[in-house]
Design an enzyme around this catalytic site. Structure first.
Site, PDB file in Angstrom:
ATOM      1  N   SER A 134     -10.443  -2.673  11.745  1.00 21.09           N
ATOM      2  CA  SER A 134      -9.080  -2.146  11.841  1.00 21.09           C
ATOM      3  C   SER A 134      -8.769  -1.620  13.239  1.00 21.09           C
ATOM      4  O   SER A 134      -9.625  -1.030  13.900  1.00 21.09           O
ATOM      5  CB  SER A 134      -8.920  -1.006  10.832  1.00 21.09           C
ATOM      6  OG  SER A 134      -7.776  -0.248  11.119  1.00 21.09           O
ATOM      7  N   TYR A 158      -2.880  -3.757  14.360  1.00 18.57           N
ATOM      8  CA  TYR A 158      -1.597  -3.099  14.143  1.00 18.57           C
ATOM      9  C   TYR A 158      -0.854  -3.335  15.442  1.00 18.57           C
ATOM     10  O   TYR A 158      -1.288  -2.900  16.507  1.00 18.57           O
ATOM     11  CB  TYR A 158      -1.775  -1.607  13.852  1.00 18.57           C
ATOM     12  CG  TYR A 158      -2.094  -1.328  12.397  1.00 18.57           C
ATOM     13  CD1 TYR A 158      -1.362  -1.919  11.369  1.00 18.57           C
ATOM     14  CD2 TYR A 158      -3.112  -0.453  12.045  1.00 18.57           C
ATOM     15  CE1 TYR A 158      -1.639  -1.660  10.048  1.00 18.57           C
ATOM     16  CE2 TYR A 158      -3.406  -0.183  10.720  1.00 18.57           C
ATOM     17  CZ  TYR A 158      -2.656  -0.791   9.727  1.00 18.57           C
ATOM     18  OH  TYR A 158      -2.936  -0.533   8.419  1.00 18.57           O
ATOM     19  N   THR A 184      -1.504  -7.209  10.673  1.00 14.92           N
ATOM     20  CA  THR A 184      -0.980  -6.553   9.460  1.00 14.92           C
ATOM     21  C   THR A 184       0.493  -6.222   9.644  1.00 14.92           C
ATOM     22  O   THR A 184       0.869  -5.510  10.584  1.00 14.92           O
ATOM     23  CB  THR A 184      -1.809  -5.298   9.143  1.00 14.92           C
ATOM     24  OG1 THR A 184      -3.153  -5.712   8.919  1.00 14.92           O
ATOM     25  CG2 THR A 184      -1.279  -4.592   7.898  1.00 14.92           C
ATOM     26  N   LYS A 266      -1.226 -10.608   7.579  1.00 13.62           N
ATOM     27  CA  LYS A 266      -1.642  -9.863   6.375  1.00 13.62           C
ATOM     28  C   LYS A 266      -0.490  -9.026   5.831  1.00 13.62           C
ATOM     29  O   LYS A 266       0.208  -8.355   6.599  1.00 13.62           O
ATOM     30  CB  LYS A 266      -2.825  -8.942   6.735  1.00 13.62           C
ATOM     31  CG  LYS A 266      -3.307  -8.052   5.599  1.00 13.62           C
ATOM     32  CD  LYS A 266      -4.602  -7.360   5.974  1.00 13.62           C
ATOM     33  CE  LYS A 266      -5.146  -6.495   4.845  1.00 13.62           C
ATOM     34  NZ  LYS A 266      -4.554  -5.160   4.803  1.00 13.62           N
ATOM     35  N   HIS A 290      -1.507  -4.203   0.497  1.00 13.30           N
ATOM     36  CA  HIS A 290      -2.173  -3.054   1.112  1.00 13.30           C
ATOM     37  C   HIS A 290      -2.765  -2.135   0.041  1.00 13.30           C
ATOM     38  O   HIS A 290      -2.806  -0.915   0.188  1.00 13.30           O
ATOM     39  CB  HIS A 290      -1.179  -2.273   1.975  1.00 13.30           C
ATOM     40  CG  HIS A 290      -1.753  -1.697   3.238  1.00 13.30           C
ATOM     41  ND1 HIS A 290      -1.662  -2.312   4.459  1.00 13.30           N
ATOM     42  CD2 HIS A 290      -2.454  -0.548   3.463  1.00 13.30           C
ATOM     43  CE1 HIS A 290      -2.249  -1.548   5.389  1.00 13.30           C
ATOM     44  NE2 HIS A 290      -2.746  -0.484   4.798  1.00 13.30           N
TER      45      HIS A 290
HETATM   46  C1  LIG Z   1      -8.418   4.011   3.180  1.00 17.17           C
HETATM   47  C2  LIG Z   1      -7.760   2.711   3.480  1.00 17.17           C
HETATM   48  C3  LIG Z   1      -7.431   2.403   4.790  1.00 17.17           C
HETATM   49  C4  LIG Z   1      -6.849   1.171   5.101  1.00 17.17           C
HETATM   50  N1  LIG Z   1      -6.607   0.864   6.405  1.00 17.17           N
HETATM   51  C5  LIG Z   1      -6.110  -0.348   6.720  1.00 17.17           C
HETATM   52  C6  LIG Z   1      -5.951  -0.725   8.077  1.00 17.17           C
HETATM   53  O1  LIG Z   1      -6.265   0.030   8.976  1.00 17.17           O
HETATM   54  N2  LIG Z   1      -5.439  -1.957   8.322  1.00 17.17           N
HETATM   55  C7  LIG Z   1      -5.099  -2.839   7.329  1.00 17.17           C
HETATM   56  O2  LIG Z   1      -4.635  -3.932   7.606  1.00 17.17           O
HETATM   57  N3  LIG Z   1      -5.260  -2.503   6.029  1.00 17.17           N
HETATM   58  C8  LIG Z   1      -5.768  -1.289   5.709  1.00 17.17           C
HETATM   59  N4  LIG Z   1      -5.975  -0.969   4.395  1.00 17.17           N
HETATM   60  C9  LIG Z   1      -5.644  -1.958   3.356  1.00 17.17           C
HETATM   61  C10 LIG Z   1      -6.833  -2.854   3.043  1.00 17.17           C
HETATM   62  O3  LIG Z   1      -7.107  -3.737   4.098  1.00 17.17           O
HETATM   63  C11 LIG Z   1      -6.580  -3.700   1.781  1.00 17.17           C
HETATM   64  O4  LIG Z   1      -5.415  -4.469   1.971  1.00 17.17           O
HETATM   65  C12 LIG Z   1      -6.403  -2.871   0.520  1.00 17.17           C
HETATM   66  O5  LIG Z   1      -7.229  -1.734   0.524  1.00 17.17           O
HETATM   67  C13 LIG Z   1      -6.729  -3.708  -0.704  1.00 17.17           C
HETATM   68  O6  LIG Z   1      -6.587  -2.958  -1.855  1.00 17.17           O
HETATM   69  P1  LIG Z   1      -7.865  -2.468  -2.727  1.00 17.17           P
HETATM   70  O7  LIG Z   1      -8.688  -1.587  -1.851  1.00 17.17           O
HETATM   71  O8  LIG Z   1      -7.251  -1.707  -3.857  1.00 17.17           O
HETATM   72  O9  LIG Z   1      -8.556  -3.710  -3.166  1.00 17.17           O
HETATM   73  C14 LIG Z   1      -6.559   0.248   4.072  1.00 17.17           C
HETATM   74  C15 LIG Z   1      -6.906   0.563   2.757  1.00 17.17           C
HETATM   75  C16 LIG Z   1      -7.502   1.757   2.452  1.00 17.17           C
HETATM   76  C17 LIG Z   1      -7.891   2.049   1.029  1.00 17.17           C
END
Ligand SMILES: Cc1cc2nc3c(=O)[nH]c(=O)nc-3n(C[C@H](O)[C@H](O)[C@H](O)COP(=O)(O)O)c2cc1C
Length: 394
Positions: A134, A158, A184, A266, A290
């Site tokens: 990330s 990002y 994203t 994404k 997300h």
């Molecule tokens: C704590 C946390 C931080 C996240 N940070 C990012 C991020 O920095 N960039 C991003 O594209 N998605 C981020 N996501 C989304 C994840 O990439 C993913 O799309 C999502 O968690 C999928 O859902 P699930 O964990 O319920 O399977 C984050 C998710 C969580 C739980």
């Protein structure tokens, strides 16, 4: 958009390893039912970090929809077929995967464990799966690249509102050996997240999860004082750079012209957006909401998958995430046409509970259960999966 990889992965080795360790009186340090990890993480973590990871937007309706969408499909096992040796490997966008699984980009991992992204990179490399790093990492992209050793590297962007910062990040990612760019789109501003709001918890305001930007020359060039000397000024520059941007479809050429490898968008949930991504020269999409953290009341991500597969399969890679907790969940998304699946919260709970070992445990459990499910359902390879492997719940 994917071709089979030659190797056969003995993912079930972990199951044998666990049973054999029992002969010496040892049992796994963490549960093998990965859905139990969240409750354990809740006991261990402070409420701020726990809420940040586990929480979703609004009432949590989209998080529930993600699970309902996965639970609405049931696997139909087939009998007396040759499935004793399974082929889980697949090449996706030029990356050879031992199984079509990646670690989703998750920011600020140091809030759950001090080793954060470094531990995750090591664990992912150990099993050969790419970690999608990330932009909101707690460590710099160079540090995480080093930790991942010979493992595959993907970088999630990002997209900053200043082009010189964007180009600087892309240049650094390329130089550090990241091959695929995941952009994203769904988080150009934070969703309405009551668990975080009620605790006034936002790690970025304390300079956590900002390591990549704070170490960036183009970011630092416009600061009067270095982030080490004036944290609040750096945070004040960071926030608007990554929120409320004026980025639109017509800006995608900037990325295309400055990134040699595959680019994946994404956060796509509509077939028209997926088609538009292909028309803009993108190589793939991640069907994702997300993890229900952005729009409450949104469509379950798996419900969006078939329409997007129909719109762009064969022209672009279709990756999937949101709600994946188990091997059968991965199986279902693959059967509905995903080229690969991203897992997120379960490995973050593994990190919280056991650092690098905890992440490794989660990944090995997931792959083992995927492998066993594939075989017991009567399939010798992930490439054999089609929607026929599933039936919709009556
Ligand atoms: C704590 C946390 C931080 C996240 N940070 C990012 C991020 O920095 N960039 C991003 O594209 N998605 C981020 N996501 C989304 C994840 O990439 C993913 O799309 C999502 O968690 C999928 O859902 P699930 O964990 O319920 O399977 C984050 C998710 C969580 C739980």
């Amino acid at each position: 958009m994917s071709t089979p990889a030659p190797d056969v992965v003995p993912a079930t080795a972990y199951q044998s390893e666990i049973y054999l360790a029992g002969l010496s009186g040892n049992t796994p340090a963490l549960p093998t039912d990965l859905t139990r990890l969240e409750a354990l993480a809740r006991e261990k973590l402070d409420s701020g970090p726990y809420g940040y990871v586990a929480g979703g937007a609004g009432t949590g309706a989209t998080m529930r929809a993600n699970r309902e969408a996965l639970d609405a499909w049931r696997i139909v096992p087939r009998m007396l077929r040759e499935a004793t040796r399974r082929r889980l490997g697949r090449t996706v966008l030029g990356t050879e995967l031992p199984a079509p699984v990646l670690l989703a980009p998750v920011g600020v991992q140091s809030i759950v464990h001090p080793d954060g992204e470094l531990a995750v990179a090591r664990a992912a490399a150990g099993v050969g799966l790419p970690m999608v790093l990330s932009t909101a990492s707690s460590y710099t992209l160079e540090e995480v690249a080093q930790a991942s050793g010979a493992g595959p590297r993907w970088f999630q962007l990002y997209w900053p509102s200043e082009d010189d910062v964007t180009l600087s990040l892309l240049g650094r990612a390329k130089a550090a050996g990241y091959t695929t760019l995941v952009v994203t789109l769904d988080t150009w501003t934070l969703g309405y997240r009551p668990l975080d709001l009620d605790q006034s918890y936002l790690p970025f305001l304390r300079g956590v999860g900002t390591a990549i930007a704070f170490s960036d020359p183009a970011f630092r060039a416009k600061l009067a004082a270095a982030p080490e000397d004036d944290l609040m000024a750096a945070v004040g520059r960071w926030l608007p750079l990554f929120t409320g941007t004026a980025l639109r479809w017509d800006r995608l050429p900037l990325l295309r012209e400055n990134w040699d490898g595959p680019i994946v968008l994404k956060g796509v949930q509509h077939p028209e957006d997926a088609s538009r991504a292909v028309e803009a020269g993108m190589d793939g999409v991640v069907v994702s909401n997300h993890g229900g953290r952005q729009v409450d009341g949104a469509v379950g991500s798996l419900d969006a998958l078939p329409g997007i597969v129909a719109a762009v399969a064969g022209r672009a890679a279709v990756l999937f995430d949101s709600g994946v907790r188990t091997g059968p969940d991965v199986f279902k998304a693959l059967a509905l046409g995903a080229d690969a699946v991203l897992v997120a919260r379960p490995y973050v709970y593994g990190l919280a509970l056991g650092g690098e070992d905890g992440v490794r445990h989660v990944l090995r459990c997931l792959l083992t259960e995927l492998d066993i499910t594939l075989g017991l359902a009567g399939y010798a390879a992930v490439d054999e999966l089609t929607p026929d492997a599933l039936v919709r719940r009556p």
